[in-house]
Motif scaffolding. Structure first.
Motif, PDB file in Angstrom:
ATOM      1  N   GLY A 101       0.805  -1.214   0.000  1.00 37.35           N
ATOM      2  CA  GLY A 101       0.000   0.000   0.000  1.00 37.35           C
ATOM      3  C   GLY A 101       0.838   1.263   0.000  1.00 37.35           C
ATOM      4  O   GLY A 101       0.351   2.344  -0.351  1.00 37.35           O
ATOM      5  N   TYR A 102       2.113   1.138   0.375  1.00 35.79           N
ATOM      6  CA  TYR A 102       3.018   2.289   0.355  1.00 35.79           C
ATOM      7  C   TYR A 102       3.630   2.517  -1.027  1.00 35.79           C
ATOM      8  O   TYR A 102       4.292   3.531  -1.250  1.00 35.79           O
ATOM      9  CB  TYR A 102       4.146   2.102   1.374  1.00 35.79           C
ATOM     10  N   ALA A 103       3.430   1.573  -1.926  1.00 35.25           N
ATOM     11  CA  ALA A 103       3.972   1.723  -3.279  1.00 35.25           C
ATOM     12  C   ALA A 103       3.189   2.782  -4.036  1.00 35.25           C
ATOM     13  O   ALA A 103       2.020   3.061  -3.737  1.00 35.25           O
ATOM     14  CB  ALA A 103       3.903   0.393  -4.027  1.00 35.25           C
ATOM     15  N   ARG A 104       3.823   3.355  -5.017  1.00 36.86           N
ATOM     16  CA  ARG A 104       3.144   4.344  -5.846  1.00 36.86           C
ATOM     17  C   ARG A 104       2.008   3.662  -6.606  1.00 36.86           C
ATOM     18  O   ARG A 104       2.222   2.717  -7.357  1.00 36.86           O
ATOM     19  CB  ARG A 104       4.135   4.963  -6.826  1.00 36.86           C
ATOM     20  N   GLY A 105       0.811   4.137  -6.403  1.00 30.52           N
ATOM     21  CA  GLY A 105      -0.347   3.527  -7.042  1.00 30.52           C
ATOM     22  C   GLY A 105      -0.761   2.222  -6.405  1.00 30.52           C
ATOM     23  O   GLY A 105      -1.536   1.460  -6.993  1.00 30.52           O
ATOM     24  N   GLY A 106      -0.263   1.942  -5.192  1.00 30.86           N
ATOM     25  CA  GLY A 106      -0.560   0.662  -4.556  1.00 30.86           C
ATOM     26  C   GLY A 106      -1.603   0.719  -3.460  1.00 30.86           C
ATOM     27  O   GLY A 106      -1.884  -0.299  -2.819  1.00 30.86           O
ATOM     28  N   ARG A 107      -2.181   1.881  -3.231  1.00 28.99           N
ATOM     29  CA  ARG A 107      -3.162   2.002  -2.152  1.00 28.99           C
ATOM     30  C   ARG A 107      -4.373   1.106  -2.363  1.00 28.99           C
ATOM     31  O   ARG A 107      -5.002   0.670  -1.406  1.00 28.99           O
ATOM     32  CB  ARG A 107      -3.613   3.456  -2.025  1.00 28.99           C
ATOM     33  N   TRP A 108      -4.682   0.857  -3.625  1.00 33.76           N
ATOM     34  CA  TRP A 108      -5.869   0.030  -3.904  1.00 33.76           C
ATOM     35  C   TRP A 108      -5.703  -1.387  -3.359  1.00 33.76           C
ATOM     36  O   TRP A 108      -6.699  -2.040  -3.008  1.00 33.76           O
ATOM     37  CB  TRP A 108      -6.138  -0.002  -5.406  1.00 33.76           C
ATOM     38  N   LEU A 109      -4.461  -1.866  -3.261  1.00 31.20           N
ATOM     39  CA  LEU A 109      -4.232  -3.208  -2.727  1.00 31.20           C
ATOM     40  C   LEU A 109      -4.624  -3.276  -1.250  1.00 31.20           C
ATOM     41  O   LEU A 109      -5.321  -4.197  -0.817  1.00 31.20           O
ATOM     42  CB  LEU A 109      -2.763  -3.590  -2.910  1.00 31.20           C
TER      43      LEU A 109
END
Length: 423
Positions: free
Chosen positions: A87-95
């Motif tokens: 979720g800390y990845a760029r564009g990873g909040r959706w996970l």
């Protein structure tokens, strides 16, 4: 819903820290991928390196699952730790959002995580089979460069082919003069004619301007082929070819003309906004959206090519006898096409079955892990080569191969280059 962590550590880290079993080869491979995705937002360490700093976490927990230690001291394990860290990845909040909000998502992923954790050797073998030894996210900077060079070559073939025929096809003394076609369209459609049929020839439909547009498209193709001014070159080539397609009427009603326009339009979202394609300019960040749309175009092209055959109402495709007639009725069969037509009936049926498989099943390989995706690229390119060897479909096969090149990531290109250098 996400579970609330009941475990806390006193020695909270300055950044989220994901602890994993360093003795697990499977874990190390996937940690490298996650590290690539999260960048500096998350720290990673083996339980041997930093596990002792968190005595609140039992040692057996490290062997069972990864552990995420948040900056507030809370500890999360297993699938929840994975999705929170990603979720800390760029564009990873959706996970993380899916884990916390989608009903059943957490339960399914936790069950899957436990299954993998109990069968790490099998999971590791599956990873090697599908991804190889490197599961890091593929990059496509070199791929983009090669694709755009190939697109320039396709455009060059298209414009040169039109240029030598333009006077006879739709010039003022041609078969379907554009100077007569556009006024008739305007009389029928009224003020909306230019929106319905966008072409530069509304402004000037003289023979001289036909050659100007062909020349502009050819120049843009050469620039793109050379890797210069990629975005402006694609834009000029697209507008020029769109104008010729409208003006050419029946002569531009083929599948490959529309495919070239679709590809060029999507390439505008894929090409780098740089002066040239090599060096640091060529290594500019690749648009995921542009890459996805071009892959989707390839998927649509191949999958629908297969589906339309089986839904056409022609029983020969179901009976696997279509190729008995194909080779002699296709555009300008080659010598190899003649030989293919003489092949035994069983070979024709086998070839038709393979064709159905490549066009209907293989397109799904586009969205699969690296090795499956590369296999799909090889099969799709092989099909186009065979079609080109037996018939004449203008630049269609070359353009389709160019789209297939998008399935080959940078690491594979470099590996192929090294092998060629050794030879």
């Amino acid at each position: 819903m996400s579970s609330v962590s009941l475990r806390r550590v006193a020695n909270s880290p300055p950044k989220p820290l994901l602890l994993f079993d360093g003795d697990c080869h499977f874990c190390r491979r996937w940690i490298e991928r996650w590290r690539q995705m999260t960048g500096d937002a998350v720290d990673y360490a083996t339980s041997r390196e930093q596990g002792a700093n968190f005595p609140e976490i039992p040692p057996e927990e490290f062997a069972n699952a990864v552990q995420l230690v948040e900056t507030d001291g809370r500890v999360y394990g297993a699938a929840e730790a994975v999705f929170r860290s990603l979720g800390y990845a760029r564009g990873g909040r959706w996970l993380r959002w899916c884990y916390e909000r989608v009903p059943g998502f957490a339960a399914v992923t936790e069950t899957g995580y436990r299954a993998v954790a109990k069968n790490r050797m099998l999971a590791s073998a599956g990873t090697r089979l599908l991804w190889g030894h490197d599961v890091r996210l593929p990059t496509y900077s070199l791929t983009r460069r090669i694709f755009l060079h190939a697109l320039g070559l396709v455009f060059l073939c298209a414009f040169l082919s039109v240029w030598v025929q333009v006077d006879g096809l739709f010039g003022s003394r041609g078969i379907l003069p554009v100077s007569e076609f556009l006024p008739a369209v305007a009389a029928h459609l009224g003020d909306g004619a230019a929106y319905e049929l966008p072409t530069l020839f509304w402004w000037n439909s003289s023979d001289a301007f036909l050659h100007v547009v062909c020349g502009a498209g050819t120049l843009a193709s050469l620039l793109l082929l050379a890797g210069l001014l990629p975005l402006p070159a694609i834009a000029v080539a697209f507008v020029s070819y769109l104008s010729l397609t409208i003006a050419g009427q029946t002569f531009f009603s083929f599948q490959w003309d529309i495919l070239l326009l679709e590809t060029a339009f999507l390439a505008l979202f894929f090409a780098p906004a740089r002066w040239w394609l090599w060096g640091r300019s060529g290594a500019a960040r690749v648009s995921r959206v542009g890459l996805f749309l071009l892959k989707l175009l390839l998927f649509k092209l191949m999958f629908m090519s297969g589906v339309v055959k089986l839904t056409s109402g022609d029983d020969s495709w179901w009976e696997l006898t279509a190729l008995n007639y194909h080779y002699e009725t296709q555009p300008l069969p080659t010598v190899l096409g003649w030989w293919a037509h003489q092949a035994p009936e069983w070979f024709g049926k086998f070839s038709t079955a393979v064709l159905h498989f490549v066009e209907i099943v293989v397109p799904f390989f586009i969205w699969m892990p690296r090795r499956v995706r590369l296999l799909g690229a090889g099969l799709l390119i092989g099909l186009q080569v065979l079609i080109a060897l037996t018939g004449n479909y203008a630049f269609f096969n070359l353009l389709t191969i160019a789209l297939c090149l998008l399935l080959i990531d940078d690491a594979t290109w470099r590996k192929l280059t090294r092998r060629r250098t050794r030879v």
